[in-house]
Design an enzyme around this catalytic site. Structure first.
Site, mmCIF file in Angstrom:
data_model
loop_
_atom_site.group_PDB
_atom_site.id
_atom_site.type_symbol
_atom_site.label_atom_id
_atom_site.label_comp_id
_atom_site.label_asym_id
_atom_site.label_seq_id
_atom_site.Cartn_x
_atom_site.Cartn_y
_atom_site.Cartn_z
ATOM 1 N N TYR A 15 59.528 25.274 138.336
ATOM 2 C CA TYR A 15 60.091 25.981 139.494
ATOM 3 C C TYR A 15 58.932 26.576 140.287
ATOM 4 C CZ TYR A 15 63.186 29.337 141.925
ATOM 5 O OH TYR A 15 63.882 30.063 142.856
ATOM 6 N N TYR A 169 73.411 30.038 134.508
ATOM 7 C CA TYR A 169 72.105 30.649 134.208
ATOM 8 C C TYR A 169 72.064 32.109 134.642
ATOM 9 C CZ TYR A 169 67.192 31.832 134.418
ATOM 10 O OH TYR A 169 65.999 32.493 134.234
ATOM 11 N N HIS A 170 72.395 32.351 135.901
ATOM 12 C CA HIS A 170 72.251 33.686 136.461
ATOM 13 C C HIS A 170 73.304 34.640 135.917
ATOM 14 C CE1 HIS A 170 70.706 30.586 139.154
ATOM 15 N NE2 HIS A 170 69.731 31.429 139.378
ATOM 16 N N LYS A 538 68.402 49.144 147.385
ATOM 17 C CA LYS A 538 67.778 47.825 147.274
ATOM 18 C C LYS A 538 67.259 47.432 148.660
ATOM 19 C CE LYS A 538 67.987 44.948 144.553
ATOM 20 N NZ LYS A 538 66.866 44.509 143.655
ATOM 21 N N ASP A 542 65.741 41.191 148.284
ATOM 22 C CA ASP A 542 65.863 40.950 146.846
ATOM 23 C C ASP A 542 67.291 41.251 146.395
ATOM 24 O OD1 ASP A 542 65.557 40.812 144.067
ATOM 25 O OD2 ASP A 542 64.908 42.901 143.974
#
Length: 673
Positions: A15, A169-170, A538, A542
């Site tokens: 990646y 995955y996440h 935040k 991101d």
């Protein structure tokens, strides 16, 4: 059993992408020369969230976590001298997936490629963006339509392409248990397939071709047996759903096809050399079992908890795969777990629990309804909080973090400034200048006409891919494409899951949380405030909000009034919220590397507003040199992945509030180490 001819190895990827298209192209060609067999493109956050690099929210984010691709010229440079007809390319892109695939197709056409031979994958799973990764742009309905249009276009025009990579995955990174990981991913797949077949864009006899192009992207954690059984359960459930719900008869069409990146959540900043053996063990879970073996594997680097890996670090991870595939005898045998009563019992249990949870989500109206109601997000926040509580209590052991913490000096990190790669801060200005030059030199009339056609397609019911292709050819930029669709569809702020998350750990007398609660209450009393107020912010693009959410939940449980408005805020919005809510502390969470730009901006705005006495704390993947610089700029405290004790962090936040307000320290109420 006698050995037989070796199976073909899985696709090996890294990646990668950073700084500029030119720099990333050089990296890709170098990696391919080292034996990598596929490309995995990391895009920067502005590209992922549909902003041009000169947008205010892109500040500090350009080229940080991936490559900036703002227009066709960038895509040309990204794949220069890489023959796309011969390549297998994975693109980690979701909200703007249609746009990036259109750019990729146009570059392939310019190379003279036959687009029916293009092979690769676009991630294109928006549900997990709402739940864990935060690069969503549009509301669930329009997002699902973009996905549907893209799937039907690729089936008809780029038949070897995987138009969606449904990601569990996440979800694991956000705290999902194996049951949640399987159930939520399968529920997403059902929502996508239902929408595709309901669109009328695919004839009945080609339904199998659609199902055959659905791929998955999964996470493999360090619990080897559980992870290997999870993959077998995934395959069994997918076979059942595609056969029974969609009537797919061909076993090849029903095959569970997945790629994997092994767990990054479990990588530690403390004793980071231990990450190497974690990565190896996690890779084995998705390669040892032939009947549930990954089709593609990419491994993180040992130092990803410290910062951006260097090419050498990525090479090390590639070599791990190559040693297993080419030196061991793994690929010479049939499935070595077939007939294991331990494995079969575990798989049976997972399948039963997952089917029950999938049914529960379907009763709610499916995955999209469960996103909009906040059910899925609150379940993940709760699971993650429970996991963090187990780690802090020592029930879940992590070597070098909460057990076996003594260590010899580490030669790999002796010079931390050279143990990770840094992106030149001047890079952003160069990218912005290139964007302006591109806009100045294009056919403006053609670009505006293409955008008008895109808006018309979005407002009607036409497939949006053809209009997107014309935008790509006409020189439209990433931000312009996304803003055209924002004008039609609007934007979406996903539920945070914080307010509805249950209490993860108790605050009984004698516990660390009880001590912090007492400290919070006493400090509020001394300040004459009803409750201490903490703003969790935040800034920038991101969207990895897991850490911010866990701080918010634990601060709430410790007695704070927590102000958390989710992701993607400008420094100006954060400061305005801090002033409006009269908070006692501002906590900023940044994992993308943009802290050097965004945190000083927040500090400056607080000073200009006469609120310099509000302490600012920062958490994220922040190199030690940067942490020292932030403290010199006025940040009260910096927390990184090595600070795993959330209750202790909350206690230190109270200490900073007391210091800022010139209150005496509360030694007797300190949280036990």
């Amino acid at each position: 059993m006698t050995a037989r001819r070796k199976d073909r190895p899985w696709l090996m990827r890294t990646y990668a992408g950073h700084s500029t298209a030119e720099a990333s192209n050089e990296l890709y060609r170098r990696n391919l020369a080292k034996g990598q067999t596929g490309l995995s493109v990391a895009f920067d956050l502005p590209t992922q969230t549909g902003y041009d690099p000169d947008h205010i929210l892109a500040r500090g984010e350009v080229g940080r976590v991936g490559v900036p691709v703002s227009h066709l010229g960038d895509m040309r440079r990204l794949f220069q001298d890489i023959p796309l007809e011969q390549m297998n390319t994975s693109m980690t892109i979701n909200a703007t997936a249609m746009w990036l695939l259109a750019l990729y197709q146009v570059v392939a056409e310019e190379q003279g490629a036959d687009i029916t031979r293009l092979q690769g994958t676009t991630q294109n799973d928006i549900v997990k963006e709402y739940l864990s990764r935060g690069t969503h742009v549009f509301p669930p309905g329009p997002s699902l339509r973009l996905t549907t249009d893209m799937i039907t276009y690729t089936v008809n025009h780029i038949p070897k392409w995987n138009p969606i990579n449904i990601c569990s995955y996440h979800l694991q990174e956000a705290g999902a248990t194996p049951v949640q990981e399987i159930s939520y991913a399968m529920s997403t797949a059902i929502a996508v397939l239902d929408a595709v077949f309901a669109s009328g864009q695919v004839p009945e006899e080609r339904k199998g071709e659609v199902v055959a192009r659905i791929s998955f992207f999964v996470n493999a954690g360090v619990r080897f047996i559980e992870e290997m059984c999870k993959m077998r359960a995934f395959g069994r459930i997918w076979d059942k759903i595609t056969r029974e719900r969609y009537g797919i008869e061909d076993p090849k069409h029903r095959r569970f096809r997945y790629g994997v990146q092994v767990n990054s959540l479990g990588l530690t900043e403390a004793q980071p050399e231990n990450n190497v053996q974690r990565i190896v063990l996690e890779m084995l879970a998705v390669t040892l079992s032939k009947d549930a073996r990954a089709r593609a594997v990419q491994l993180p680097a040992w130092n990803e908890a410290l910062g951006l890996p260097r090419p050498w670090d990525q090479q090390w991870s590639l070599r791990i795969q190559q040693v297993l595939a080419h030196e061991s005898d793994l690929l010479e045998y049939e499935d070595i777990f077939a007939g294991s009563h331990v494995v079969e019992a575990k798989v049976d249990a997972l399948v039963e629990e997952c089917l029950a949870e999938i049914d529960r989500i379907q009763e709610m109206g499916g995955a999209m309804a469960a996103v909009e109601s906040g059910y899925l997000k609150s379940q993940l926040v709760s699971s993650h909080a429970e996991r963090r509580a187990r780690i802090e209590a020592g029930e879940e052991k992590i070597v070098g973090v909460n057990i076996f913490e003594t260590t010899e000096p580490n030669p790999l990190t002796a010079d931390l400034d050279t143990a990770i790669m840094t992106v030149d801060p001047a890079n952003e200005a160069r990218v912005v200048a290139g964007l302006h030059e591109w806009r100045d030199n294009r056919d403006e009339t053609r670009a505006q006409e293409a955008l008008a056609r895109l808006k018309a397609s979005a407002a009607g019911d036409a497939n949006m891919f053809e209009a997107t292709l014309e935008c790509a050819r006409a020189g439209v930029t990433t931000g312009e494409w996304a803003w055209a669709l924002r004008d039609v569809f609007g934007e979406f702020r996903a539920p945070t899951g914080v307010s509805s998350a249950p209490v993860a750990i108790t605050a009984e007398e004698g516990t660390p949380l009880a001590a912090v609660r007492a400290k919070v209450a006493r400090t509020a009393d001394e300040l004459g405030a009803g409750r201490l107020r903490l703003l969790v912010g935040k800034p920038g693009l991101d969207g990895h909000s897991n850490g911010a959410e866990q701080i918010a939940v634990r601060a709430r449980d410790a007695g704070f009034e927590v102000v958390y408005q989710g992701i993607r805020l400008t420094p100006e919005q954060i400061v305005n919220a801090a002033l409006a809510e009269d908070v006692h502390c501002v906590g900023l969470s940044i994992l993308s590397g943009s802290h050097a730009e965004l945190v000083p901006d927040v500090l400056t705005r607080l000073r200009e507003a006469g609120a310099a006495d509000i302490p600012v704390i920062v958490g994220g993947i922040i190199p030690s040199a940067d942490a020292a610089e932030l403290k010199r700029a006025g940040v009260a405290a910096v927390f990184t992945p090595k600070d795993f004790g959330i209750t202790e962090i909350i206690g230190r936040i109270v200490d900073e509030i007391r210091t800022a307000n010139k209150l005496n320290p509360l030694e007797s109420s300190e949280v036990p180490a």
